[in-house]
Design a protein around this motif. Structure first.
Motif, PDB file in Angstrom:
ATOM      1  N   GLU A  68       1.032  -1.203   0.247  1.00 38.63           N
ATOM      2  CA  GLU A  68      -0.044  -0.057   0.043  1.00 38.63           C
ATOM      3  C   GLU A  68       0.756   1.245  -0.127  1.00 38.63           C
ATOM      4  O   GLU A  68       1.882   1.257   0.869  1.00 38.63           O
ATOM      5  N   PHE A  69       0.686   2.182  -0.928  1.00 40.31           N
ATOM      6  CA  PHE A  69       1.599   3.515  -0.979  1.00 40.31           C
ATOM      7  C   PHE A  69       0.536   4.755  -1.189  1.00 40.31           C
ATOM      8  O   PHE A  69      -0.317   4.372  -2.320  1.00 40.31           O
ATOM      9  N   ASP A  70       1.138   5.686  -0.794  1.00 42.09           N
ATOM     10  CA  ASP A  70       0.313   7.033  -1.238  1.00 42.09           C
ATOM     11  C   ASP A  70       1.084   7.409  -2.426  1.00 42.09           C
ATOM     12  O   ASP A  70       2.572   7.579  -2.471  1.00 42.09           O
ATOM     13  N   GLN A  71       0.417   7.890  -3.432  1.00 36.19           N
ATOM     14  CA  GLN A  71       1.082   8.316  -4.853  1.00 36.19           C
ATOM     15  C   GLN A  71       1.808   9.265  -4.327  1.00 36.19           C
ATOM     16  O   GLN A  71       1.464  10.548  -4.207  1.00 36.19           O
ATOM     17  N   GLY A 130      -9.412   6.371   0.848  1.00 38.37           N
ATOM     18  CA  GLY A 130      -9.101   7.605   1.513  1.00 38.37           C
ATOM     19  C   GLY A 130      -9.559   8.913   1.139  1.00 38.37           C
ATOM     20  O   GLY A 130      -9.665   8.919  -0.116  1.00 38.37           O
ATOM     21  N   THR A 131      -9.451  10.038   1.818  1.00 37.07           N
ATOM     22  CA  THR A 131      -9.568  11.285   1.502  1.00 37.07           C
ATOM     23  C   THR A 131      -8.454  12.176   1.511  1.00 37.07           C
ATOM     24  O   THR A 131      -8.399  13.415   1.015  1.00 37.07           O
ATOM     25  N   GLU A 132      -7.298  11.729   2.211  1.00 35.84           N
ATOM     26  CA  GLU A 132      -6.167  12.376   2.628  1.00 35.84           C
ATOM     27  C   GLU A 132      -5.142  12.454   1.471  1.00 35.84           C
ATOM     28  O   GLU A 132      -4.668  13.392   0.791  1.00 35.84           O
TER      29      GLU A 132
END
Length: 165
Positions: A68-71, A130-132
């Motif tokens: 899982e990663f935040d782009q 997610g929203t962040e």
């Protein structure tokens, strides 16, 4: 006092083709919130008629790593993985090489560490949760034999050079 290995002592690097298609480079996989390794053993269990217990052998492994990663927009590994997922690539086009560097195991020379390279198929799960931050999730599933070697760097571990043993 016991010395415990930190999660940050085991660092993954993704092979990304160079722009223009000539060569590649292993970039540190930053921004991953999860990258957990599962062994997924294949078992052969049986009970023989003359024994009161069951016997189990491990006959294979199917290594996988959930991710899982935040782009992160300027991350070459993220861009490469996202190109595969969003481009709905299949077969050999969805295979990546990952090198796991173990900073708890020094190599034979100064600045060198034990590393393992392996090919994985990217199995996408979801994106946009997610929203962040915009996130991607999925699994890297084994697609080849592991190669034990060594890793070195010239840029403080932003990228590595891998040499198989």
């Amino acid at each position: 006092m016991l010395k415990i290995a930190k999660r940050s002592d085991k660092v993954a690097f993704l092979e990304v083709p160079n722009t223009g298609g000539s060569g590649s480079k292993f970039y540190r996989m930053t921004g991953f919130k999860s990258l957990s390794k599962k062994m997924n053993p294949k078992e052969y269990s049986r009970q023989y008629v003359d024994e009161a217990f069951e016997t189990t052998d491990i006959v294979g492994m199917s290594i996988s790593q959930d991710f899982e990663f935040d782009q992160i927009l300027d991350s070459p590994p993220h861009k490469h993985i996202i190109d595969i997922i969003d481009g709905e690539k299949l077969g050999a086009d969805a295979i990546v090489n990952i090198v796991q560097v173990d900073f708890t195991q020094k190599g034979a020379t100064d600045g060198e560490y034990v590393a393992v390279k392996r090919a994985f198929a990217i199995i996408p799960e979801s994106s946009g949760d997610g929203t962040e931050a915009y996130t991607y999730t999925g699994t890297f599933k084994v697609a080849g034999q592991s190669v034990v070697g060594k890793a070195t760097t010239t840029d403080k571990w932003a990228t590595i050079e891998f040499t198989g043993a």
